[in-house]
Structures are given as structure tokens and as C-alpha cells.
Write a protein that holds these residues in place. Sequence first.
Motif, short mmCIF file in Angstrom:
data_model
loop_
_atom_site.label_atom_id
_atom_site.label_comp_id
_atom_site.label_asym_id
_atom_site.label_seq_id
_atom_site.Cartn_x
_atom_site.Cartn_y
_atom_site.Cartn_z
N GLU A 189 -14.27 -16.91 8.39
CA GLU A 189 -15.52 -17.50 7.92
C GLU A 189 -16.71 -16.99 8.73
OE1 GLU A 189 -17.59 -21.85 7.18
OE2 GLU A 189 -15.46 -21.75 7.61
N GLY A 190 -17.64 -16.33 8.03
CA GLY A 190 -18.85 -15.81 8.66
C GLY A 190 -18.68 -14.48 9.36
N ALA A 191 -17.47 -13.89 9.33
CA ALA A 191 -17.25 -12.64 10.06
C ALA A 191 -16.57 -11.57 9.23
CB ALA A 191 -16.45 -12.90 11.34
N GLY A 192 -16.34 -11.79 7.96
CA GLY A 192 -15.72 -10.77 7.13
C GLY A 192 -14.21 -10.86 7.13
N THR A 193 -13.58 -9.78 6.73
CA THR A 193 -12.13 -9.74 6.55
C THR A 193 -11.50 -8.70 7.47
OG1 THR A 193 -12.37 -10.42 4.24
CG2 THR A 193 -10.29 -9.37 4.85
N LEU A 194 -10.39 -9.09 8.09
CA LEU A 194 -9.55 -8.14 8.82
C LEU A 194 -8.33 -7.88 7.96
CD1 LEU A 194 -9.54 -9.47 12.50
CD2 LEU A 194 -10.89 -7.60 11.54
N HIS A 195 -7.91 -6.61 7.91
CA HIS A 195 -6.71 -6.23 7.18
C HIS A 195 -5.64 -5.89 8.20
CE1 HIS A 195 -8.51 -5.98 3.14
NE2 HIS A 195 -9.61 -5.74 3.84
N PHE A 196 -4.50 -6.57 8.11
CA PHE A 196 -3.35 -6.30 8.96
C PHE A 196 -2.38 -5.49 8.13
CE2 PHE A 196 -5.51 -9.81 10.76
CZ PHE A 196 -5.31 -9.73 12.12
N ILE A 197 -2.24 -4.21 8.47
CA ILE A 197 -1.41 -3.30 7.71
C ILE A 197 -0.17 -2.97 8.53
CG2 ILE A 197 -1.30 -1.01 6.65
CD1 ILE A 197 -4.65 -1.89 6.80
N PHE A 243 3.76 7.43 6.07
CA PHE A 243 4.54 6.24 5.75
C PHE A 243 4.77 6.22 4.25
CE2 PHE A 243 0.13 5.10 5.34
CZ PHE A 243 0.07 4.28 4.21
N ASN A 244 5.85 5.60 3.83
CA ASN A 244 6.15 5.49 2.40
C ASN A 244 5.43 4.32 1.78
OD1 ASN A 244 7.85 7.71 2.35
ND2 ASN A 244 9.61 6.49 2.98
N GLU A 245 5.55 3.18 2.44
CA GLU A 245 4.96 1.96 1.90
C GLU A 245 4.55 1.08 3.07
OE1 GLU A 245 6.18 -0.01 -2.14
OE2 GLU A 245 7.49 -0.74 -0.55
N ALA A 246 3.46 0.37 2.89
CA ALA A 246 2.98 -0.54 3.93
C ALA A 246 2.62 -1.87 3.28
CB ALA A 246 1.77 0.06 4.63
N LEU A 259 0.86 -1.19 0.00
CA LEU A 259 0.00 0.00 0.00
C LEU A 259 0.88 1.23 0.00
CD1 LEU A 259 -2.53 -0.75 2.90
CD2 LEU A 259 -3.01 -0.86 0.47
N ARG A 260 0.44 2.25 -0.65
CA ARG A 260 1.09 3.57 -0.58
C ARG A 260 0.13 4.50 0.16
NH1 ARG A 260 5.91 3.13 -2.62
NH2 ARG A 260 6.21 1.99 -4.55
N GLN A 261 0.69 5.55 0.74
CA GLN A 261 -0.17 6.48 1.47
C GLN A 261 -1.07 7.25 0.54
OE1 GLN A 261 2.08 9.22 3.87
NE2 GLN A 261 3.30 9.91 2.19
N PRO A 262 -2.20 7.69 0.97
CA PRO A 262 -2.74 7.46 2.30
C PRO A 262 -3.44 6.11 2.40
CG PRO A 262 -4.29 8.78 1.06
CD PRO A 262 -3.10 8.53 0.16
N PHE A 263 -3.51 5.60 3.64
CA PHE A 263 -4.35 4.44 3.92
C PHE A 263 -5.73 5.00 4.23
CE2 PHE A 263 -6.31 1.99 7.40
CZ PHE A 263 -6.71 0.90 6.65
N GLU A 264 -6.75 4.51 3.56
CA GLU A 264 -8.11 5.00 3.77
C GLU A 264 -8.94 3.95 4.48
OE1 GLU A 264 -9.99 7.21 0.59
OE2 GLU A 264 -8.06 7.33 -0.44
N GLN A 265 -9.44 4.33 5.63
CA GLN A 265 -10.27 3.45 6.44
C GLN A 265 -11.73 3.86 6.29
OE1 GLN A 265 -9.48 2.81 10.75
NE2 GLN A 265 -11.36 3.97 10.94
N GLU A 266 -12.62 2.90 6.29
CA GLU A 266 -14.04 3.18 6.18
C GLU A 266 -14.77 3.10 7.51
OE1 GLU A 266 -15.74 4.21 3.45
OE2 GLU A 266 -13.81 4.29 2.43
N SER A 267 -14.33 2.21 8.43
CA SER A 267 -15.16 1.90 9.58
C SER A 267 -14.43 1.97 10.91
CB SER A 267 -15.79 0.51 9.37
OG SER A 267 -16.79 0.26 10.29
N ILE A 268 -13.62 0.95 11.24
CA ILE A 268 -12.97 0.89 12.55
C ILE A 268 -11.62 0.18 12.42
CG2 ILE A 268 -14.14 -1.26 13.21
CD1 ILE A 268 -14.24 -0.14 16.12
N SER A 269 -10.64 0.67 13.16
CA SER A 269 -9.34 0.01 13.17
C SER A 269 -8.65 0.27 14.51
CB SER A 269 -8.45 0.48 12.02
OG SER A 269 -8.10 1.83 12.20
#
Length: 148
Positions: free
Chosen positions: A135-143, A124-127, A34-44
Amino acid sequence: MESNAVITKVLNGTILAVKSVLPFSLDIQKPSFLRQPFEQESISVLIGMTGDIRGRLIIEGTNESMSKIGESMFGMPLEGEMLESFAAELGNMLAGNMATSLADTIMDITPPTVIVGKTKLYGFNEAINLPISLEGAGTLHFIFMIEM
């Protein structure tokens, strides 16, 4: 330590932590840059990493995915302030477990910061983004924003 070796070690430690903490069948997806910016929609949750491996970890999901994780672990859906508090504790559990799994490396974590709502993060430059579907709970992103 070479940067590729550090990244591989951190990603493998993360996968071990998720497998040991979360009671779900997992689909580990391919990491990407990922390059900046990191865009979040909900919660982290933002957690600093200090010691031999330095940088920041963001664990990002949706309110729904965090609530389903909380429900599976505690028997009830979470929302509002309880959801935000749970997100911080989940970040602590995952990052702490990851730091422990890196036994031959000194890595400490900072207290979690919960970020709620639509947000852009810079500085940050790069992430590296490691998506893990639960399963059944969606996806978590570890950045990971690792300082080399």
C-alpha cells in the motif's frame, strides 16, 4: 518432496517474510507462470537458493517502489547508489527471512546481485511470479526459478 509441495512451501515462506520485514498493508496477488525471457524495466535483486530447495529468486520492482520502501524503513527517500545498496540489503532481509521460515528444510542463500535498468534474463524453463502490492509503495514481483 513433490514439486507442488515445494512451490507452495516457498510461496508461503515468502508471504511470511514480506509480512515480517515490510511495514505495509499487503495485497498478495495470484501467482502465475513465466517463460523466458524475464524482462525487467527498472531494478531487481537476484539471489541464489542452495540446499534442499535450489534455484534463483528475483525480487523486482521499480526505482520508485524501492525508494518508498526505503523511506518507510529509514525515514528518507533513497536514490542512486544508496537505492541500489538498499535493494541488495532488502533482498538479503527477505530471502534470509524466507529461508528461516522454512525451518524443516535446509535452504541457504547466496549474496545478492543487483540488476539495474532494462534487462532480459534467460536460462530457465519456467518460473513462478508472485506479485505483492504494498500500500502506497507499488508492487514487488517475487520470481522463483526453482530447480526440481
